[in-house]
Write a protein that holds these residues in place. Sequence first.
Motif, PDB file in Angstrom:
ATOM      1  N   ALA A   1       5.148  13.088   4.658  1.00  0.00           N
ATOM      2  CA  ALA A   1       5.807  12.252   3.241  1.00  0.00           C
ATOM      3  C   ALA A   1       7.421  13.072   3.242  1.00  0.00           C
ATOM      4  O   ALA A   1       7.541  13.954   3.514  1.00  0.00           O
ATOM      5  N   ILE A   2       8.204  11.448   3.426  1.00  0.00           N
ATOM      6  CA  ILE A   2       8.909  11.384   2.985  1.00  0.00           C
ATOM      7  C   ILE A   2       9.991  10.631   2.299  1.00  0.00           C
ATOM      8  O   ILE A   2       9.962   9.625   2.394  1.00  0.00           O
ATOM      9  N   SER A   3      10.171  11.026   0.378  1.00  0.00           N
ATOM     10  CA  SER A   3      10.240  10.174   0.030  1.00  0.00           C
ATOM     11  C   SER A   3      10.803  10.859  -1.890  1.00  0.00           C
ATOM     12  O   SER A   3      11.023  11.586  -1.277  1.00  0.00           O
ATOM     13  N   ALA A   4      11.659   9.936  -2.514  1.00  0.00           N
ATOM     14  CA  ALA A   4      12.227  10.427  -3.629  1.00  0.00           C
ATOM     15  C   ALA A   4      11.532  10.550  -4.134  1.00  0.00           C
ATOM     16  O   ALA A   4      11.843  11.309  -5.412  1.00  0.00           O
TER      17      ALA A   4
ATOM     18  N   MET B   1       0.635  -1.109  -0.031  1.00  0.00           N
ATOM     19  CA  MET B   1       0.004   0.081   0.316  1.00  0.00           C
ATOM     20  C   MET B   1       1.199   1.610   0.174  1.00  0.00           C
ATOM     21  O   MET B   1       1.720   1.294   0.882  1.00  0.00           O
ATOM     22  N   ASP B   2       0.693   2.060  -1.048  1.00  0.00           N
ATOM     23  CA  ASP B   2       1.724   3.616  -1.609  1.00  0.00           C
ATOM     24  C   ASP B   2       0.950   4.338   0.069  1.00  0.00           C
ATOM     25  O   ASP B   2      -0.230   4.370   0.651  1.00  0.00           O
ATOM     26  N   GLY B   3       2.185   5.270   0.248  1.00  0.00           N
ATOM     27  CA  GLY B   3       2.244   6.449   1.262  1.00  0.00           C
ATOM     28  C   GLY B   3       0.993   6.896   1.303  1.00  0.00           C
ATOM     29  O   GLY B   3       0.448   7.852   2.385  1.00  0.00           O
ATOM     30  N   TRP B   4       0.826   7.414  -0.487  1.00  0.00           N
ATOM     31  CA  TRP B   4      -0.566   8.564  -0.638  1.00  0.00           C
ATOM     32  C   TRP B   4      -2.501   7.554  -0.175  1.00  0.00           C
ATOM     33  O   TRP B   4      -2.872   7.974   0.530  1.00  0.00           O
ATOM     34  N   ALA B   5      -2.256   6.469   0.032  1.00  0.00           N
ATOM     35  CA  ALA B   5      -3.163   5.644  -0.077  1.00  0.00           C
ATOM     36  C   ALA B   5      -3.125   5.505   1.656  1.00  0.00           C
ATOM     37  O   ALA B   5      -4.214   5.562   2.601  1.00  0.00           O
TER      38      ALA B   5
ATOM     39  N   LYS C   1      -2.409  16.492  -1.359  1.00  0.00           N
ATOM     40  CA  LYS C   1      -4.344  16.044  -1.824  1.00  0.00           C
ATOM     41  C   LYS C   1      -4.125  14.515  -1.135  1.00  0.00           C
ATOM     42  O   LYS C   1      -5.278  14.927  -0.959  1.00  0.00           O
ATOM     43  N   SER C   2      -3.422  14.031  -0.620  1.00  0.00           N
ATOM     44  CA  SER C   2      -3.838  12.681   0.087  1.00  0.00           C
ATOM     45  C   SER C   2      -4.180  12.818   1.468  1.00  0.00           C
ATOM     46  O   SER C   2      -4.155  11.887   2.412  1.00  0.00           O
ATOM     47  N   GLY C   3      -3.824  13.880   1.826  1.00  0.00           N
ATOM     48  CA  GLY C   3      -3.826  14.661   2.847  1.00  0.00           C
ATOM     49  C   GLY C   3      -2.429  15.188   4.338  1.00  0.00           C
ATOM     50  O   GLY C   3      -2.622  15.280   4.969  1.00  0.00           O
ATOM     51  N   PHE C   4      -1.306  14.345   3.336  1.00  0.00           N
ATOM     52  CA  PHE C   4       0.273  14.928   4.050  1.00  0.00           C
ATOM     53  C   PHE C   4       0.089  16.274   4.340  1.00  0.00           C
ATOM     54  O   PHE C   4      -0.784  17.435   3.642  1.00  0.00           O
ATOM     55  N   ASP C   5       0.521  16.842   5.555  1.00  0.00           N
ATOM     56  CA  ASP C   5       1.198  18.233   5.506  1.00  0.00           C
ATOM     57  C   ASP C   5       1.769  18.533   5.490  1.00  0.00           C
ATOM     58  O   ASP C   5       2.121  19.504   4.843  1.00  0.00           O
TER      59      ASP C   5
END
Length: 127
Positions: free
Chosen positions: A85-88, A63-67, A100-104
């Motif tokens: 989120a900390i992502s490449a 399950m990806d972080g956005w989900a 949009k997915s809810g991350f601050d």
Amino acid sequence: MRYPISTRLLLADDDPNILTAYVLFFASHGYDIRTAGDGAGALEEYRAWLPAVVVLDIQMPSMDGWAVAREIRHQQSDPFPVLVAISALSSPSEQAESIKSGFDHHFVKPADLRVVLAAIAHHSHTP
């Protein structure tokens, strides 16, 4: 600078070396930490523990972080956790998808963890 002791922080990343580095850094600032190595594990740990802060990679198995972020935002939590989120993933559209997915916040790897810490402290729900 020290931050509130016992603030619950969930860290999720499928790279065990990155996860270990995050744990060492945030634990040194007084956070009570639990970890997950994939998205489904992160969501399960969130539901069981209800941390105040959740730091997620985006590209994780199962399950990806956005989900995960969307599912967390659909929970009836008060107060809502701070989602980071900390992502490449670094394109403007990918960063916009995080918000949009809810991350601050969306930070690009390798993130300066001092900046991440300051962002978390800015949103902290603890006095």
